[in-house]
Design a protein around this motif. Structure first.
Motif, mmCIF file in Angstrom:
data_model
loop_
_atom_site.group_PDB
_atom_site.id
_atom_site.type_symbol
_atom_site.label_atom_id
_atom_site.label_comp_id
_atom_site.label_asym_id
_atom_site.label_seq_id
_atom_site.Cartn_x
_atom_site.Cartn_y
_atom_site.Cartn_z
ATOM 1 N N ASN A 170 -23.966 -10.158 5.192
ATOM 2 C CA ASN A 170 -23.996 -10.930 6.620
ATOM 3 C C ASN A 170 -24.619 -12.230 6.052
ATOM 4 O OD1 ASN A 170 -25.915 -11.854 8.992
ATOM 5 N ND2 ASN A 170 -24.232 -10.208 9.764
ATOM 6 N N PHE A 171 -24.102 -13.173 6.789
ATOM 7 C CA PHE A 171 -24.596 -14.558 6.206
ATOM 8 C C PHE A 171 -25.972 -14.888 6.639
ATOM 9 C CE2 PHE A 171 -25.291 -19.011 7.738
ATOM 10 C CZ PHE A 171 -25.113 -19.585 6.626
ATOM 11 N N VAL A 172 -26.585 -14.172 7.595
ATOM 12 C CA VAL A 172 -27.931 -14.326 7.839
ATOM 13 C C VAL A 172 -28.827 -13.854 6.680
ATOM 14 C CG1 VAL A 172 -29.636 -13.828 9.541
ATOM 15 C CG2 VAL A 172 -27.367 -14.337 10.547
ATOM 16 N N ILE A 173 -28.394 -12.744 6.393
ATOM 17 C CA ILE A 173 -29.317 -12.221 5.157
ATOM 18 C C ILE A 173 -28.975 -12.853 3.941
ATOM 19 C CG2 ILE A 173 -29.393 -10.094 3.713
ATOM 20 C CD1 ILE A 173 -28.252 -8.435 5.984
ATOM 21 N N VAL A 174 -28.112 -13.419 3.789
ATOM 22 C CA VAL A 174 -27.673 -14.262 2.435
ATOM 23 C C VAL A 174 -28.690 -15.456 2.514
ATOM 24 C CG1 VAL A 174 -26.217 -15.383 1.008
ATOM 25 C CG2 VAL A 174 -25.513 -13.239 1.954
ATOM 26 N N ASP A 175 -28.321 -16.169 3.548
ATOM 27 C CA ASP A 175 -29.151 -17.435 4.012
ATOM 28 C C ASP A 175 -30.836 -17.237 4.015
ATOM 29 O OD1 ASP A 175 -29.175 -20.214 4.435
ATOM 30 O OD2 ASP A 175 -30.034 -19.577 6.359
ATOM 31 N N GLY A 176 -31.057 -16.217 4.459
ATOM 32 C CA GLY A 176 -32.591 -15.926 4.456
ATOM 33 C C GLY A 176 -33.124 -15.625 2.964
ATOM 34 N N VAL A 227 -23.203 -13.128 -5.557
ATOM 35 C CA VAL A 227 -22.514 -11.940 -5.324
ATOM 36 C C VAL A 227 -22.394 -11.219 -4.492
ATOM 37 C CG1 VAL A 227 -22.165 -9.536 -6.624
ATOM 38 C CG2 VAL A 227 -22.535 -11.602 -8.107
ATOM 39 N N ALA A 228 -23.711 -11.035 -3.628
ATOM 40 C CA ALA A 228 -23.702 -10.634 -2.347
ATOM 41 C C ALA A 228 -22.828 -11.305 -1.391
ATOM 42 C CB ALA A 228 -25.234 -10.336 -1.882
ATOM 43 N N GLU A 229 -22.898 -12.838 -1.474
ATOM 44 C CA GLU A 229 -22.166 -13.430 -0.344
ATOM 45 C C GLU A 229 -20.699 -13.193 -0.550
ATOM 46 O OE1 GLU A 229 -21.934 -17.863 1.019
ATOM 47 O OE2 GLU A 229 -22.829 -17.632 -0.949
#
Length: 843
Positions: free
Chosen positions: A640-646, A633-635
């Protein structure tokens, strides 16, 4: 299949690098098999104080908002005492299994009575006045006229119900059983017709005593009317005498005495007694001339009151003689009002008769009396074949359904009011312009949205071997509503109400319904503390039995996730072992989803979430654990992609694999449901086609039988007509032959008489041997031309030209010139000249 191997694969549990002892304990708990002792359940749910135990059930009822549902049902009662009795009956949930069955049977009978057309309208009876009359008469007081009218209405209503029931029984004796136990209740009621007759003779419909009730009353009232007329005439005369521009006089009543109100400072010309005075109100004067009449009027009114009391005293004595029957009748009507309120509520919200059973009788056949409400549905056979512990397809939350109906009703009312207001403004030429139209359009849009957003029903189907159901899913997805729906449905079944479901339901009889629900989605409760949850759960655990229903919302929440998960697992395992007959819990802890794969008493379910619209569908998927959607949902919301990937890396690959497995299971479940619905559709379609084919086959067979019978009748009719025509034709021919034979015989006699004068000897010889042959031959030659005929012998075949057929000679009478022939089944007498011999034919 995919599901079978999945249940045998051990699921890895992600453990962070900073693994704590509580984490290891939570992870190790997943590998425990069913039946091992629960180490933390007893200390966790240990001593609970007595007050919390006593309040656990009442707190559960408040959490489930049972009092609001009781008020909703009570609103369908027709009398004030009926509404109070309905609330009292529904609030008392401490009833045994047999009592619950009896209440359901009563509700079903009332539903049948309403459908039959009796209506069961109790609004015409004022039970409060009836109860007051009973109390006053029992204490030896006089009955009031209005109270007597209420008692008459009560008795007449009971008599009407009895007559309606008797008419139904005359129409069909089977109604007696269908209306049980209300049939026995109504027929056993004693209707006091004598009291009704007496009261109608004494009391008018408005509760006043009739003049005809007694001679003294009529005489006293006549006297009062005469005196009042005299006083009015006297007052009118005095007022007209004092009438001028500066004075204002009017007649008034002070303490039952006729007076004159003087609105001026100047004293009137007549003498009077001052009753009261005031600068603004004026002075009240009782004319001296009116004093004797007022005194006499007071005495006459006292006589009227005394006569009325004597009449009411007689009526009270009459009622006292039948007080027991009237009091019993009041109790019956109140009880019927309560039962009817349950039935009307169940019908108003399209409820379904529940199939209730004792928890110890799982899999048994439902009793006949309680399965009658489900016999007409296709699901009833499914219920009898399947061993469901709880079966509630398409069930609605009663309060949500009520709120939706009220909102829709109010929205439609607003549209009607706004339309009427706009119409009035147009007629009055007070045009509001676009504001009024815009407001009306907004109201219509509101109605349209409410009609589309009808409450979504939930499907709750729990198998027999499941003791704990764990429901997972996102917030606002319907988990809490599902819990409350089960709890309210169980309470409704226990207290004699239908369950608000589109299909027949099967619900256990629970000795207690306990709930711990306190998140922000609660309809009445605010967020509770962690200690408050534990205190409520401890009280529930101490009171629940193996016949109880336990509803736990967000179990293990409000503390450290790892500790909360371990605590939640221990709590659920404790209830699974001996704590309840059925426990339904909601959670966000992923560890609780894994209990199903190590303990057969657990089952998973989740509320469906639409990732495209990022909204819940409020549907429950069975056998599938809910997966976490927070990162996805956040994605989608653009984080931010960096936050989601982390976040995904911190979550770990093992959890990601579990989520992928859950995704596959959800897809498989959805595909299975779609294929199942498609198969059911084609099955129903094939059943319909098969039934149509059988009907067509039967119609063809019936048509063939009818056609064959029609042909047979036609052949028989034709043969009968042919025989009739042939018989008629033969009779005509016989008549013609007979007539022609008589003519020829007469001619032969004339010829014989002429020849006898010429040659007597030759005439005599004609009667004996060969001469006769010669005479016949000559006569035949003269009649038939040149053809030489020969007399046929018996057995010869000859031709009859007139018949166009050949016949056999059976007898020859030469003397008469006739022969008898056999033509089929008939014998004919013919003249010799009418035949042609087949043996001797001359040219």
């Amino acid at each position: 299949m995919f599901v079978a191997p999945f249940t045998r694969i051990p699921i890895p549990i992600p453990i962070c690098s900073t693994t704590s002892s509580s984490t290891v304990a939570a992870a190790s708990r997943l590998s425990r098999i069913r039946g091992r002792p629960c180490a933390h359940s007893r200390p966790l749910l240990g001593p609970v104080d007595r007050s919390s135990k006593a309040s656990a059930l009442s707190d559960s009822l408040k959490i489930l908002e049972w009092d609001k549902l009781c008020d909703a049902v009570a609103s369908f009662a027709g009398t004030a005492l009926g509404r109070d009795a309905t609330k009292a009956q529904l609030s008392s949930i401490d009833v045994c299994y047999d009592e619950s069955r009896r209440l359901l049977e009563e509700t079903a009978a009332a539903v049948e009575l309403i459908k039959y057309g009796t209506g069961l309208d109790f609004t015409r009876v004022n039970t409060v006045l009836v109860k007051s009359a009973i109390t006053r008469v029992s204490r030896g007081s006089l009955i009031d006229g209005v109270e007597a009218v209420a008692v008459v209405g009560l008795i007449q209503l009971a008599e009407t119900l009895q007559n309606t029931l008797k008419a139904a029984l005359k129409e069909d004796a089977e109604w007696y059983n269908r209306f049980m136990p209300l049939t026995q209740m109504l027929m056993d009621a004693v209707v006091s017709r004598s009291f009704v007759k007496t009261a109608q003779l004494m009391i008018d419909e408005d509760g006043s005593v009739k003049d005809s009730a007694s001679f003294e009353l009529r005489r006293s009232r006549d006297q009062v009317r005469v005196l009042e007329q005299k006083l009015y005439q006297l007052m009118d005369k005095l007022i007209r005498q004092e009438k001028n521009e500066t004075s204002t006089l009017e007649m008034c009543i002070v303490n039952g005495r006729c007076c004159i109100k003087v609105m001026t400072d100047r004293s009137p010309t007549f003498d009077g007694l001052l009753m009261s005075s005031g600068s603004r109100a004026g002075s009240m004067l009782e004319p001296i001339a009116a004093v004797p009449l007022n005194d006499e009027l007071q005495r006459a009114r006292a006589l009227v009151i005394k006569a009325e009391e004597e009449v009411l005293s007689k009526l009270a004595d009459k009622m006292l003689a039948e007080i027991d029957d009237i009091q019993n009748l009041l109790q019956i009507i109140i009880r019927l009002d309560v039962i009817t309120a349950r039935a009307k509520y169940s019908l108003a919200y399209d409820g379904t008769f529940p199939d209730i059973y004792m928890p110890s009788h799982i899999g048994g056949e439902p009793s006949d009396s309680l399965s009658q409400g489900a016999t007409t549905s296709s699901a009833s056979s499914h219920l009898s074949r399947s061993n469901w512990k709880l079966y509630m397809p398409k069930s609605y939350h009663p309060l949500l359904l009520k709120r939706h109906r009220e909102d829709l009703h109010n929205a439609k009312k607003d549209v009607v009011d706004a339309t009427a207001e706009i119409r009035r403004n147009l007629l009055g030429k007070h045009i509001e312009g676009n504001d009024g139209d815009a407001r009306l359009a907004s109201m219509k849009l509101r109605v349209s949205e409410l009609e589309k957003n009808y409450p979504v029903p939930v499907d709750l189907m729990i198998t027999e071997n499941t003791n704990v159901l764990v429901i997972t899913g996102p917030n606002t997805g319907g988990k809490t509503i599902s819990l409350k729906t089960v709890g309210l449905a169980s309470l409704m079944t226990k207290t004699g109400l239908y369950v608000l479901a589109s299909e027949p339901v099967k619900i256990p009889w629970f000795d207690g319904i306990y709930a711990d629900i306190g998140d922000e989605q609660s309809l009445t409760q605010s967020l509770s503390t962690f200690s408050g949850h534990l205190r409520q759960i401890g009280a529930i655990r101490s009171q629940s039995t193996n016949k109880s229903l336990v509803l736990l919302d967000e179990v293990g929440a409000g503390t450290n996730p790892l500790e909360g998960a371990a605590l939640g697992m221990s709590i659920l395992e404790s209830f699974a072992e001996t704590g309840s007959f059925l426990t339904i819990a909601t959670t966000h802890h992923g560890e609780l989803k894994m209990l199903k794969y190590s303990n057969d008493a657990f089952e998973n379910a989740c509320v469906e979430f639409d990732e495209l619209s990022l909204k819940p569908t409020y549907k429950i998927l069975w056998g599938v654990p809910g997966r976490s959607n927070a990162i996805n949902v956040a994605e989608r919301l653009g984080l931010n992609f960096v936050i989601v990937d982390g976040a995904r890396k911190l979550l770990g690959t093992a959890n990601a694999e579990i989520n992928e497995v859950i995704v596959d299971m959800e897809r498989f479940k959805q595909s299975f449901q779609e294929y199942l619905q498609e198969a059911e559709h084609y099955l129903m379609l094939s059943k319909g086609l098969c039934e149509s084919l059988l009907v067509a086959k039967k119609n063809i067979a019936d048509h063939a039988v009818k056609l064959k019978n029609r042909k047979t009748r036609a052949v028989l009719d034709s043969a009968s007509a042919a025989r009739s025509r042939l018989r008629s034709k033969l009779q005509q021919q016989q008549q013609q032959f007979r007539e022609s034979s008589e003519v020829e015989l007469e001619k032969g006699r004339v010829v014989s008489s002429r020849q006898s004068s010429e040659d007597v000897g030759q005439s005599k010889s004609c009667d004996i041997s060969p001469g006769g042959r010669r005479m016949w031959s000559e006569a035949s030659k003269a009649a038939g031309g040149d053809e030489q005929s020969k007399i046929p012998a018996v057995g010869d075949t000859v031709h009859v030209p007139s018949l166009g057929m050949q016949v056999v000679v059976s007898k020859v009478e030469e003397a008469k010139g006739e022969i008898i022939v056999q033509a089929g089944n008939m014998k004919l007498r013919l003249k010799l000249k009418d035949i042609q011999s087949q043996r001797t034919r001359t040219s």
